[in-house]
Write a protein that holds these residues in place. Structure first.
Motif, PDB file in Angstrom:
ATOM      1  N   LEU A  38      10.877   7.302  12.228  1.00 16.12           N
ATOM      2  CA  LEU A  38      12.025   7.654  11.280  1.00 16.12           C
ATOM      3  C   LEU A  38      12.424   6.343  10.876  1.00 16.12           C
ATOM      4  N   HIS A  39      12.415   5.428  11.624  1.00 14.69           N
ATOM      5  CA  HIS A  39      12.975   4.180  11.203  1.00 14.69           C
ATOM      6  C   HIS A  39      12.050   3.324  10.244  1.00 14.69           C
ATOM      7  N   MET A  40      10.710   3.629  10.630  1.00 11.93           N
ATOM      8  CA  MET A  40       9.773   2.960   9.528  1.00 11.93           C
ATOM      9  C   MET A  40       9.694   3.730   8.233  1.00 11.93           C
ATOM     10  N   SER A  41       9.953   5.244   8.223  1.00 11.57           N
ATOM     11  CA  SER A  41      10.013   5.916   6.980  1.00 11.57           C
ATOM     12  C   SER A  41      11.026   5.411   6.193  1.00 11.57           C
ATOM     13  N   THR A  42      12.264   5.103   6.722  1.00  9.79           N
ATOM     14  CA  THR A  42      13.445   4.376   6.108  1.00  9.79           C
ATOM     15  C   THR A  42      13.247   3.092   5.391  1.00  9.79           C
ATOM     16  N   ARG A  43      12.610   2.180   6.519  1.00 13.83           N
ATOM     17  CA  ARG A  43      12.344   0.661   6.141  1.00 13.83           C
ATOM     18  C   ARG A  43      11.228   0.613   4.895  1.00 13.83           C
ATOM     19  N   LEU A  44      10.165   1.421   4.973  1.00 14.79           N
ATOM     20  CA  LEU A  44       9.230   1.294   3.839  1.00 14.79           C
ATOM     21  C   LEU A  44       9.686   2.296   2.654  1.00 14.79           C
ATOM     22  N   ALA A  45      10.557   2.950   2.893  1.00 13.61           N
ATOM     23  CA  ALA A  45      11.127   3.752   1.673  1.00 13.61           C
ATOM     24  C   ALA A  45       9.918   4.606   0.857  1.00 13.61           C
ATOM     25  N   ASP A  46       9.598   4.372  -0.413  1.00 16.23           N
ATOM     26  CA  ASP A  46       8.720   4.896  -1.037  1.00 16.23           C
ATOM     27  C   ASP A  46       7.246   4.629  -0.824  1.00 16.23           C
ATOM     28  N   LYS A  47       7.187   3.575  -0.072  1.00 16.41           N
ATOM     29  CA  LYS A  47       5.803   3.153   0.421  1.00 16.41           C
ATOM     30  C   LYS A  47       5.203   4.182   1.242  1.00 16.41           C
ATOM     31  N   LEU A  48       5.911   4.826   1.978  1.00 20.78           N
ATOM     32  CA  LEU A  48       5.531   5.774   3.163  1.00 20.78           C
ATOM     33  C   LEU A  48       5.975   6.999   2.838  1.00 20.78           C
ATOM     34  N   LYS A  49       5.252   7.961   2.786  1.00 23.33           N
ATOM     35  CA  LYS A  49       5.641   9.460   3.034  1.00 23.33           C
ATOM     36  C   LYS A  49       4.950  10.007   4.341  1.00 23.33           C
ATOM     37  N   LEU A  50       6.185  10.319   5.190  1.00 16.79           N
ATOM     38  CA  LEU A  50       5.849  10.647   6.275  1.00 16.79           C
ATOM     39  C   LEU A  50       6.052  12.144   6.645  1.00 16.79           C
ATOM     40  N   ALA A  59       0.785  -1.204  -0.109  1.00 17.45           N
ATOM     41  CA  ALA A  59      -0.031  -0.031  -0.039  1.00 17.45           C
ATOM     42  C   ALA A  59       0.930   1.134  -0.058  1.00 17.45           C
ATOM     43  N   ASP A  60       0.352   2.397  -0.884  1.00 18.06           N
ATOM     44  CA  ASP A  60       0.917   3.618  -0.890  1.00 18.06           C
ATOM     45  C   ASP A  60       0.696   4.406   0.389  1.00 18.06           C
ATOM     46  N   ILE A  61       1.194   4.925   1.494  1.00 20.59           N
ATOM     47  CA  ILE A  61       0.742   5.492   2.553  1.00 20.59           C
ATOM     48  C   ILE A  61       1.209   6.948   2.773  1.00 20.59           C
ATOM     49  N   VAL A  62       0.480   7.594   3.034  1.00 20.08           N
ATOM     50  CA  VAL A  62       0.783   9.193   3.383  1.00 20.08           C
ATOM     51  C   VAL A  62       0.431   9.420   4.762  1.00 20.08           C
ATOM     52  N   PHE A  63       1.144   9.505   5.752  1.00 24.05           N
ATOM     53  CA  PHE A  63       1.089  10.016   7.117  1.00 24.05           C
ATOM     54  C   PHE A  63       1.283  11.302   7.427  1.00 24.05           C
ATOM     55  N   ILE A  64       0.291  12.050   7.867  1.00 24.85           N
ATOM     56  CA  ILE A  64       0.425  13.597   8.420  1.00 24.85           C
ATOM     57  C   ILE A  64       0.155  13.520   9.837  1.00 24.85           C
ATOM     58  N   ASN A  65       1.341  13.556  10.688  1.00 27.03           N
ATOM     59  CA  ASN A  65       1.180  13.724  12.091  1.00 27.03           C
ATOM     60  C   ASN A  65       1.340  15.298  12.744  1.00 27.03           C
ATOM     61  N   ASN A  66       0.370  15.664  13.065  1.00 28.33           N
ATOM     62  CA  ASN A  66       0.343  16.914  13.775  1.00 28.33           C
ATOM     63  C   ASN A  66       0.526  16.884  15.269  1.00 28.33           C
ATOM     64  N   VAL A  67       1.555  17.563  15.803  1.00 26.80           N
ATOM     65  CA  VAL A  67       1.864  17.719  17.270  1.00 26.80           C
ATOM     66  C   VAL A  67       2.056  19.043  17.778  1.00 26.80           C
ATOM     67  N   ARG A  68       2.036  19.217  19.023  1.00 24.13           N
ATOM     68  CA  ARG A  68       2.176  20.825  19.403  1.00 24.13           C
ATOM     69  C   ARG A  68       3.543  21.151  19.267  1.00 24.13           C
ATOM     70  N   THR A  69       4.442  20.333  19.779  1.00 23.65           N
ATOM     71  CA  THR A  69       6.017  20.728  19.507  1.00 23.65           C
ATOM     72  C   THR A  69       6.816  19.558  19.181  1.00 23.65           C
ATOM     73  N   LYS A 118      -2.840  18.898   0.420  1.00 19.71           N
ATOM     74  CA  LYS A 118      -2.327  18.959  -1.213  1.00 19.71           C
ATOM     75  C   LYS A 118      -0.964  18.793  -1.500  1.00 19.71           C
ATOM     76  N   THR A 119      -0.107  19.163  -0.480  1.00 20.92           N
ATOM     77  CA  THR A 119       1.313  19.280  -0.788  1.00 20.92           C
ATOM     78  C   THR A 119       1.989  17.696  -0.730  1.00 20.92           C
ATOM     79  N   TYR A 120       1.390  17.021   0.427  1.00 24.50           N
ATOM     80  CA  TYR A 120       1.951  15.593   0.642  1.00 24.50           C
ATOM     81  C   TYR A 120       0.894  14.683   0.094  1.00 24.50           C
ATOM     82  N   ALA A 121      -0.244  14.915  -0.419  1.00 23.71           N
ATOM     83  CA  ALA A 121      -1.407  13.879  -0.631  1.00 23.71           C
ATOM     84  C   ALA A 121      -2.065  14.533  -1.731  1.00 23.71           C
ATOM     85  N   PRO A 122      -1.544  15.018  -2.931  1.00 27.20           N
ATOM     86  CA  PRO A 122      -2.314  15.483  -4.229  1.00 27.20           C
ATOM     87  C   PRO A 122      -3.182  14.757  -4.612  1.00 27.20           C
TER      88      PRO A 122
END
Length: 567
Positions: free
Chosen positions: A266-278, A245-255, A304-308
């Protein structure tokens, strides 16, 4: 080519060693079975060539250093077998070694006892608690589901539902990740008291917020705060099961200091490579921590920037109620199909304490009987609202009972006063009190008669004196049977007041019913109704099959008449 006696002898020994190993291997077993006749024939011929040199008992001489004289063959003493630890010792060192998918039980529904085996700090106010089952079982659930945690204390029982942050692809342990929040009795207790070795109970699993039920080649995950926990469970499951699956994950935090699972993300983003846009987006930077990524809040540009191609994605949104409202409105306005949107709200407030039905919806008396204060003009609205309009608006908006004769007759009296001659004296109506706001349908219309008389009175007449309603006029006789709850097969029985939920009535009567969120969200209070009528407004937890089978939610269910519940 001449090898010489010594080299020829060494070659024969080497070939003999090879044949010995060949015969003792799985390949040799196949050869012996005759499935490769040509190779079997070659083996026989090679044995004839080697002759006396092909003797297994002298093959060990090949291990001697080159050039050393060949010692005569001696009998070999078999080496003692390697020591094997006892099953009990293995289980004490490696607990998972005692669990086998084919022989160990699997927990997939109901209540079970668990023991905490680790506590991990995620942020300054967030910890992950991992549990194993006791007795040992494997955990099975859908990624994104939640469980109910039940902790018995000397002064009572704490219950709360928490999303499972671990993945069902790792069935040996089950983890929840909890953020400490103000007035969060359960989260605060866990934060301050839960340690390795502590035992409690879990029930479930439950919940429909899972990508498991909505297979899609493209996914959009959006989370804020501790809403990342079900998302993390789904991400771990997708990674462990080799999903494409092609995954886009937008994680909003306070700080940046509030990023839960930061290193693993970060590790999962590297592991999944093009499959995950974090993309991790803090609302503000931390003073003592550098941040080189985007900063801001959830908006159209970010999506729109990360999930057009967001319209093509199955969207899963989790976070506080305010974040859910913004995300849902934003995605709907941007054109995401409604059937592709799924959310789960965290941090909902518990149900409000019961309020008597006769006074629950009533505003202050002065807000209805007195004219509204003058204010500046508002576009599209008159600058001042007449008292009769206030009365009509109050009745139409549900602030007053729609069939109350008091409001209707008060409006008629005010209309009559407005049409009075200019030289007549102003009609004086005393300020309404709570006693005069509710009039029974069957009670004598004393208020209407008094107001009509006042409207026909001459200008010189004195101010109207409204009679005070007596207690027997305030509450109309109940026409519906008194609500009563009983538990089948037990002596538990308790009454329920109008507007009160079954759970609230049970708490007041000292009857213990399983529950957690008290807001109709988690489903922990689901119970089967044997007979009677129970109304549940806007429930979204129970499936149609649950409803058809008679299940209700006690935290939002309101009984009519006598209701019998299954134990």
């Amino acid at each position: 080519m001449v090898l010489g006696p010594e080299r020829g002898s060494n070659l024969r020994l080497a070939l003999g060693k090879f044949m010995e190993r060949l015969e003792n291997s799985a390949f040799g077993f196949k050869v012996a079975q005759g499935d490769q006749k040509l190779r079997a024939q070659a083996r026989k011929e090679l044995t004839l060539i080697l002759g006396k040199a092909y003797r297994p008992e002298i093959a060990q001489m090949l291990d001697q250093r080159p050039g050393a004289p060949i010692a005569p063959a001696t009998a070999r003493t078999p080496a003692p077998p390697a020591s094997v630890a006892s099953p009990a010792l293995s289980a004490s060192v490696w607990p998972a070694s005692a669990l086998s998918p084919g022989q160990t039980g699997v927990w997939s529904v109901g209540k079970t006892n668990v023991r905490c085996v680790s506590v991990t700090w995620e942020t300054a106010d967030t910890k992950t608690y991992s549990f194993v089952s006791d007795p040992p079982t494997l955990f099975h659930y859908k990624p994104g589901q939640f469980v109910g945690i039940e902790i018995s204390l000397p002064n009572g029982v704490l219950r709360r539902s928490y999303t499972i942050s671990s993945s069902p692809s790792r069935p040996y342990t089950l983890s929840i990740t909890v953020k400490k929040v103000p007035m969060g009795w359960m989260s605060n207790w866990l934060f301050d008291n839960m340690v390795e070795g502590f035992e409690c109970a879990i029930s479930g699993p439950a919940g429909k917020f899972t990508c498991f039920d909505y297979p899609s080649r493209k996914l959009l995950f959006m989370a804020a705060g501790s809403g990342i926990t079900p998302t993390m469970s789904m991400l771990r499951w997708l990674a462990d099961t080799a999903s494409d699956a092609d995954i886009v994950f937008i994680n909003n935090v306070r700080t940046p200091d509030d990023i839960i699972f930061h290193q693993e993300l970060l590790h999962m983003s590297t592991r999944l490579a093009d499959k995950l846009k974090l993309v991790i987006v803090p609302a503000a930077a931390s003073p003592a921590r550098p941040w080189h990524g985007p900063i801001g809040k959830l908006d159209e540009m970010l999506v729109k920037t990360y999930a057009p191609d967001f319209r093509e994605r199955e969207a899963f949104v989790c976070g506080p109620p305010g974040y859910i409202a913004v995300a849902k409105s934003l995605l709907a306005d941007m054109g995401l199909p409604l059937e592709k949107y799924h959310d789960e709200s965290f941090g909902g407030l518990p149900a409000a304490p019961p309020v008597p039905a006769a006074r629950k919806a009533l505003p202050a008396a002065s807000a209805i009987a007195s004219p509204a204060p003058k204010a500046g003009p508002v576009p599209g609205k008159p600058a001042e609202t007449a008292p009769v309009d206030l009365a009509r608006q109050a009745a139409g908006s549900g602030l007053l009972p729609s069939r109350s004769s008091a409001v209707a007759n008060a409006a008629s009296a005010m209309n009559a006063a407005a049409k009075a001659p200019a030289n007549s004296q102003a009609l004086t109506i005393p300020r309404a009190t709570p006693h005069t706001l509710i009039a029974p349908a069957t009670a004598p219309n004393a208020t209407a008669s008094a107001m009509n008389a006042a409207a026909k009175a001459p200008a010189s007449s004195q101010a109207l004196t409204m009679p005070r309603a007596t207690p027997h006029m305030l509450i109309a006789p109940a026409t519906a049977p008194k609500a009563e709850i009983s538990i089948e097969g037990t002596s538990d029985k308790f009454g329920i007041a109008p507007g009160q939920t079954i759970l609230e009535a049970a708490d007041a009567a000292g009857v213990s019913l399983t529950h957690s969120c008290r807001a109709g969200v988690c489903g922990a209070c689901k119970i089967r109704k044997v007979s009677g009528e129970v109304q549940m407004d806007n429930q979204t937890v129970l499936s149609q099959r649950d409803v058809d089978d008679g299940y209700i939610l006690t935290c939002i269910g309101k009984a009519t008449g006598k209701v019998v519940l299954a134990p």
